[in-house]
Design a protein around this motif. Sequence first.
Motif, short mmCIF file in Angstrom:
data_model
loop_
_atom_site.label_atom_id
_atom_site.label_comp_id
_atom_site.label_asym_id
_atom_site.label_seq_id
_atom_site.Cartn_x
_atom_site.Cartn_y
_atom_site.Cartn_z
N UNK A 95 -2.37 -3.08 3.03
CA UNK A 95 -3.65 -2.45 3.38
C UNK A 95 -3.50 -1.57 4.62
N UNK A 96 -2.86 -2.11 5.66
CA UNK A 96 -2.66 -1.33 6.89
C UNK A 96 -1.74 -0.15 6.64
N UNK A 97 -0.67 -0.37 5.86
CA UNK A 97 0.27 0.71 5.55
C UNK A 97 -0.42 1.88 4.86
N UNK A 98 -1.21 1.58 3.83
CA UNK A 98 -1.86 2.65 3.08
C UNK A 98 -2.87 3.38 3.94
N UNK A 99 -3.64 2.64 4.74
CA UNK A 99 -4.63 3.29 5.62
C UNK A 99 -3.95 4.22 6.62
N UNK A 158 4.01 2.54 9.28
CA UNK A 158 4.07 3.86 8.66
C UNK A 158 5.47 4.14 8.15
N UNK A 159 5.56 4.48 6.87
CA UNK A 159 6.80 4.98 6.29
C UNK A 159 6.71 6.50 6.24
N UNK A 160 7.60 7.16 6.95
CA UNK A 160 7.55 8.63 7.00
C UNK A 160 7.77 9.22 5.61
N UNK A 203 -3.55 8.50 -7.49
CA UNK A 203 -2.19 8.38 -8.01
C UNK A 203 -1.19 8.11 -6.89
N UNK A 204 -1.23 8.91 -5.84
CA UNK A 204 -0.27 8.74 -4.76
C UNK A 204 -0.58 7.48 -3.95
N UNK A 205 -1.85 7.09 -3.87
CA UNK A 205 -2.19 5.84 -3.20
C UNK A 205 -1.59 4.66 -3.95
N UNK A 206 -1.68 4.68 -5.28
CA UNK A 206 -1.11 3.59 -6.08
C UNK A 206 0.39 3.52 -5.91
N UNK A 207 1.06 4.68 -5.89
CA UNK A 207 2.52 4.71 -5.75
C UNK A 207 2.93 4.17 -4.39
N UNK A 209 1.19 2.31 -2.30
CA UNK A 209 0.81 0.90 -2.16
C UNK A 209 1.82 0.00 -2.84
N UNK A 210 2.29 0.40 -4.03
CA UNK A 210 3.28 -0.40 -4.73
C UNK A 210 4.58 -0.45 -3.96
N UNK A 211 5.01 0.66 -3.40
CA UNK A 211 6.25 0.69 -2.63
C UNK A 211 6.14 -0.16 -1.37
N UNK A 212 5.01 -0.04 -0.70
CA UNK A 212 4.80 -0.88 0.49
C UNK A 212 4.76 -2.36 0.12
N UNK A 213 4.05 -2.70 -0.96
CA UNK A 213 3.91 -4.10 -1.35
C UNK A 213 5.26 -4.71 -1.71
N UNK A 214 6.07 -3.97 -2.46
CA UNK A 214 7.40 -4.48 -2.82
C UNK A 214 8.25 -4.68 -1.57
N UNK A 215 8.15 -3.74 -0.63
CA UNK A 215 8.90 -3.89 0.62
C UNK A 215 8.50 -5.13 1.40
#
Length: 304
Positions: A95-99, A158-160, A203-207, A209-215
């Motif tokens: 949640x924090x990552x996506x925001x 934040x992932x650049x 679309x990009x939020x879902x992508x 969010x999935x990358x952050x969640x897996x990490x």
Amino acid sequence: MVTHPTRPAGIRIPRSDRAFYIASYVVLTLLFLSVLYPIVFVISASFSEGRMVSAGKVILWPVHPSVEGYAAVFRNRRVLLGFGNTLTYTLLGTLINVCVCMMCAYPLSRRDLPCRNVFMLIFAFTMYFGGGMIPNYLLMRNLGMLDTLWVMILPGALSVYNMILARTFMQTSIPGELLEAATLDGCSDLRYFLQIVLPLSKAVIAVTAMQYAVGHWNSWFDVLLYMRNEERMTLQIILRRIVLEGTQQLLDMSSNSTLDDTQVVSSDGLKAATIYVATLPILLVYPFVQKYFVKGIMVGSLKG
């Protein structure tokens, strides 16, 4: 006859193209099977009797089906605690990552942002150069974040790479005329971001969010580095201990979780069950966001 999806019907495919398609299908099928088999084997081993797994009799299907591995895993207080910790870190962290990612990507997607290129240069610099493990540890210690929830979330807020992906998506997929029309109607930048940009960026939020969640879900080295409190360990650390040690003592983690001789679980069966429990949540989430992956990554990868 082999047909190409973009080739008009009735037109023959050259023999060289046909050989290329067949070779591509064969290679892709072999790659698919090489990825699929370990997953099927772990699932089969987790549902097989422990001594059958240790004897190497499980190849494809479960042998002497049993749920003793799962029973042992879910009797394990530390596994359940690790699962809860991992779920907390993943949900809150994502949640924090996506925001943070979207709030950073939107201003940088605006061509009227002063010094936009300077900010992008600073962000890009962090992708290639970092302080290193020891300076990061000293920083977390000096900030008083060791053994806290926030040490698992804030350092990687934040992932650049994901921010650049989201920024490029906004530049290429959201017309500038929308901003002009919204401004003429008296829409503020914040309202435009919340009510127009975010809904168009699903679309990009879902992508991301999935990358952050897996990490977050697979993170174990940060826990190993920054955590000392056993109550804050994640499922991946527990899995690592079971895989490395493979001992029955790891099951006896609460005073009321003793096992008799008929409930003894082999280390291999325990590993398989724990691996599947740790993998299943991500496998269940992925199908719901899979449809956004091609659009989110491919459109965001085009430079406007």
